[in-house]
Design a protein around this motif. Sequence first.
Motif, PDB file in Angstrom:
ATOM      1  N   LEU A 101       5.141   0.889   4.658  1.00 36.84           N
ATOM      2  CA  LEU A 101       4.292   0.558   3.512  1.00 36.84           C
ATOM      3  C   LEU A 101       4.008  -0.940   3.442  1.00 36.84           C
ATOM      4  O   LEU A 101       2.867  -1.367   3.230  1.00 36.84           O
ATOM      5  CB  LEU A 101       4.957   1.030   2.218  1.00 36.84           C
ATOM      6  N   LEU A 102       5.049  -1.756   3.625  1.00 35.89           N
ATOM      7  CA  LEU A 102       4.882  -3.202   3.513  1.00 35.89           C
ATOM      8  C   LEU A 102       3.981  -3.762   4.612  1.00 35.89           C
ATOM      9  O   LEU A 102       3.123  -4.609   4.351  1.00 35.89           O
ATOM     10  CB  LEU A 102       6.251  -3.885   3.568  1.00 35.89           C
ATOM     11  N   HIS A 108       0.538   6.727  -2.117  1.00 40.56           N
ATOM     12  CA  HIS A 108       1.061   5.882  -3.191  1.00 40.56           C
ATOM     13  C   HIS A 108      -0.067   5.188  -3.955  1.00 40.56           C
ATOM     14  O   HIS A 108       0.027   4.990  -5.172  1.00 40.56           O
ATOM     15  CB  HIS A 108       2.014   4.836  -2.607  1.00 40.56           C
ATOM     16  N   VAL A 109      -1.143   4.827  -3.246  1.00 47.05           N
ATOM     17  CA  VAL A 109      -2.291   4.221  -3.913  1.00 47.05           C
ATOM     18  C   VAL A 109      -2.908   5.197  -4.894  1.00 47.05           C
ATOM     19  O   VAL A 109      -3.206   4.857  -6.050  1.00 47.05           O
ATOM     20  CB  VAL A 109      -3.333   3.757  -2.876  1.00 47.05           C
ATOM     21  N   GLY A 140      -1.388   7.132 -12.205  1.00 45.89           N
ATOM     22  CA  GLY A 140      -0.447   6.674 -13.222  1.00 45.89           C
ATOM     23  C   GLY A 140      -1.051   5.624 -14.125  1.00 45.89           C
ATOM     24  O   GLY A 140      -0.847   5.617 -15.339  1.00 45.89           O
ATOM     25  N   LEU A 141      -1.848   4.705 -13.527  1.00 42.62           N
ATOM     26  CA  LEU A 141      -2.514   3.684 -14.321  1.00 42.62           C
ATOM     27  C   LEU A 141      -3.513   4.309 -15.292  1.00 42.62           C
ATOM     28  O   LEU A 141      -3.663   3.861 -16.432  1.00 42.62           O
ATOM     29  CB  LEU A 141      -3.232   2.690 -13.406  1.00 42.62           C
ATOM     30  N   SER A 170      -3.998   8.676   7.996  1.00 41.36           N
ATOM     31  CA  SER A 170      -3.246   9.407   6.952  1.00 41.36           C
ATOM     32  C   SER A 170      -1.968   8.637   6.600  1.00 41.36           C
ATOM     33  O   SER A 170      -0.869   9.195   6.526  1.00 41.36           O
ATOM     34  CB  SER A 170      -2.890  10.819   7.437  1.00 41.36           C
ATOM     35  N   HIS A 171      -2.132   7.346   6.396  1.00 47.12           N
ATOM     36  CA  HIS A 171      -0.993   6.466   6.132  1.00 47.12           C
ATOM     37  C   HIS A 171      -0.307   6.855   4.821  1.00 47.12           C
ATOM     38  O   HIS A 171      -0.981   7.168   3.825  1.00 47.12           O
ATOM     39  CB  HIS A 171      -1.468   5.017   6.054  1.00 47.12           C
ATOM     40  N   PRO A 172       1.024   6.851   4.784  1.00 47.25           N
ATOM     41  CA  PRO A 172       1.743   7.191   3.551  1.00 47.25           C
ATOM     42  C   PRO A 172       1.346   6.318   2.358  1.00 47.25           C
ATOM     43  O   PRO A 172       1.456   6.734   1.209  1.00 47.25           O
ATOM     44  CB  PRO A 172       3.212   6.963   3.920  1.00 47.25           C
ATOM     45  N   LEU A 173       0.875   5.099   2.641  1.00 46.12           N
ATOM     46  CA  LEU A 173       0.492   4.210   1.551  1.00 46.12           C
ATOM     47  C   LEU A 173      -0.673   4.772   0.753  1.00 46.12           C
ATOM     48  O   LEU A 173      -0.797   4.514  -0.449  1.00 46.12           O
ATOM     49  CB  LEU A 173       0.118   2.836   2.116  1.00 46.12           C
TER      50      LEU A 173
END
Length: 492
Positions: free
Chosen positions: A289-290, A470-471, A477-478, A464-467
């Motif tokens: 992720l980083l 999360h985005v 959530g926002l 298909s990045h895991p990030l």
Amino acid sequence: MTSVQRSILLSAADRYGGVILIFVATAVLSRLLSPAEFGVFAVVNAIAAVLTASFQEFGGANYLIQKDELSSEDVRSAFTVTLGISLGIAGFLFALGGPLSHWYAEHELKRGLEVTSLNFLLAPFSGTISALLRRELKFGALATYNLASSAGGVVVSIGLAMAGFSYMAPIWGGVAGSIILTAMLLARHQGVGALLRPSLSGYREVVSFGLYSSGVSVINVFYNLAPQLFLGKILDFMSLGLYSRAINLTQMFDKLVSRVLDPVIMPAIVERRKAGEDLKTIYLNSIGLLSAVQWPFMIFIALMAEPIISIWLGQSWLEIVPLVRLLCIASMALFAACLSYPMLVAVGSVRDALISSMISVPPSLLVVLGASFFGVQAVAASTLLTLPFQAAVAIYFIGRHLRLRLGEVALALMKSSIVAATTATGVAVCAALTTAGVLSSPFGLALSLSVAALGWWLGLALTSHPLLYHVHRTAAGLARFAPRLLPSRSAL
């Protein structure tokens, strides 16, 4: 939205607000102060930072956060140890002003160091209360206090610079910010006063943890600031001012991302460790992720350094463009730096954190010192060797505890490398057009931001990045969280 996600969001609000204030202050101060004046401030700031690192972990935030069961005696002991050491360092720094001014052949350093010593008198109070709020994941309150103190410090810095206070303007601004922060924390959390009474009942445990933790902090902070200390002595304060500005731009990722995560990483890892989750999986997922954020970010800064500096700092600072590009490329090796210390603490080996720093930093310091004699650009180029070496040593020590294999690390980073490539392609075209004069600096920078965002998202989608998950989750959530920040219609 989970408690960790909410904490990251609030920490982001805190850090991004602070970054905006610093961004504005730097833009204004760069036009009010000369590179040489910035050089004097950079030396004062570097010395203070090294001394701060030498005591802040004795009872500091990491000790209070990592302890499973925290009693009032633990807090009082941690505060007392920190207070005693900080008082000693404040006196030492005040007395050090004269000798250091003579050594650097710069008499103005003395007054700057004497004023900076005032910060050490306040740090134990604000640091202890802030650590307790972080432990309880109360990042909303912290964001309010930090932003208020930062705003106050910026206003004082700019006001004094306009009044002709030269390099002392940002120094007095820092002291003003510390006073505001401490006053707000003490005023709003009066009940914590009972925890700030002196006690040494648990000092042994505090000092035991602090010896290793502060050792790591001192070594790494000194390395990060060593070029500024070396350049001020070996070359001149103008070179130091230029390098300091280049570092500030290069460290923008740390300000925008790493420092958002830093207050949350330790509590989150400790919480997941208690829940029995596999730390190896957490680490591999985290570096994936980083790196998907850090690599594209550093590539963007490197490619668009000229228009960024021209707009932000002004034409007089364009000679730092090569420095920024070298530092950005080298800093890509530090994609997992913010995880190293928390991971080693989580596996119960803060000692290895110190050992890894002692192995990697001294040789790096020798390289930087040698490069200092060849000019500021040589110092920047030396990071192409030192930063990857430091990153490799840290990953090796973490890998020993988590049983990591090199292939697993490479696999975790594969998708991120594709994301970085898709981001860089479009930005490189924009950079070439801007350098050729086809696009103006403001338009080229605005266009490159849009192209970078599109290329980054495309890379996430293609791999298909895991990030990407999360985005999307954070955005959802926002969307649910935002209405709570607005008054309801019935209240209008």
